[in-house]
Design a protein around this motif. Structure first.
Motif: not given
Length: 276
Positions: A157-161, A166-169
């Motif tokens: 969850r931290a990495m996804q956020a 930075e505009g990366v999904s």
């Protein structure tokens, strides 16, 4: 029947060798009869090898969803798992130490397929135990609940956020998969006439996948097909290459890996601490 738990099961999947205990509000229900029972329940017992719902537990009753629930294999272990949660709460689980399930039953089933320790020695892959509990880590691309170990769930969850800022999904394709899931793949393919050796050319032997650990995650990005080598050319993969180590994730199967597994740029595993 078992005494009723005092607290609902929330955001935790309790795992036993034959039965999973799910938070009821995270389940998809197909039959009308099951839907009525699950709607008033907080926990549902689910048979692992075929996904059948066995019982719905509410604050007032345990409602069987199959005939002869009392004779269901593994039911005692399921009640014991609930009792342990009642006795200890979620403290040990939140600390990231839920324990692992024993491997002896899996080894017996591997022997029935004609597989033994030689498979692990040949591939260099360890036999992987399932966690006794898993954390809800959000939903995957297909709106299925994503289950990971507590540490891996927090890190994902931290990495996804961080990527999103930075505009990366980043989206999850799949996380935890049980031994029974992998054994089911083998059973279905053997029923279609394939040999075990033929199946092993495209599927890892049950028990040898990192997904069993609850720490492995297949990652994708919107608009990109799942689990394809083309993921390597996306902004998501470039971001992961530069930043995943900061969250404790490593690429498990790069090109030329010693296990002989095809290059999987989408498959990342949480190793428990930042790697850079």
């Amino acid at each position: 029947m078992h005494r009723l738990p005092a607290r609902p099961l929330k955001s935790i999947l309790l795992n036993t060798a034959q039965i999973e205990l799910w938070p009821a509000d995270l389940l998809r229900v197909r039959s009308n009869a099951d839907a009525r029972a699950v709607a008033t329940a907080h926990t549902v017992l689910r048979r692992k090898h075929d996904g059948r719902y066995l019982a719905a537990i509410s604050h007032r009753a345990v409602q069987p969803l199959v005939p002869r629930l009392r004779r269901e294999p593994g039911l005692g272990d399921a009640w014991d798992a609930l009792d342990r949660l009642e006795a200890g709460g979620t403290r040990g689980f939140d600390a990231g130490a839920p324990g692992s399930l024993p491997l002896h039953a899996l080894q017996d089933r591997l022997h029935a397929l004609g597989l033994d320790e030689a498979y692990g020695e040949r591939t260099g892959l360890p036999l992987v135990a399932e966690p006794a509990a898993l954390a809800f880590a959000g939903f995957d691309r297909y709106r299925r609940p994503l289950w990971l170990t507590a540490g891996a769930a927090r890190a994902w969850r931290a990495m996804q956020a961080a990527a999103a800022r930075e505009g990366v999904s980043l989206d999850a394709i799949s996380g935890y998969r049980s031994h029974d899931y992998q054994l089911g793949i083998f059973a279905r393919k053997r029923a279609r006439g394939q040999t075990v050796d033929q199946i092993l050319t495209v599927n890892a032997a049950p028990g040898y996948s990192e997904h069993h650990s609850g720490n492995a995650l297949d990652i994708g990005t919107p608009g990109e097909p799942p689990a394809e080598e083309s993921f390597e050319h996306t902004a998501a993969f470039a971001w992961l290459t530069g930043h995943a180590g900061n969250f404790g994730f490593v690429l498990s199967y790069p090109r030329g890996n010693p296990h002989g597994i095809v290059y999987e740029p989408w498959h990342w595993c949480f190793v428990g601490a930042a790697t850079s």
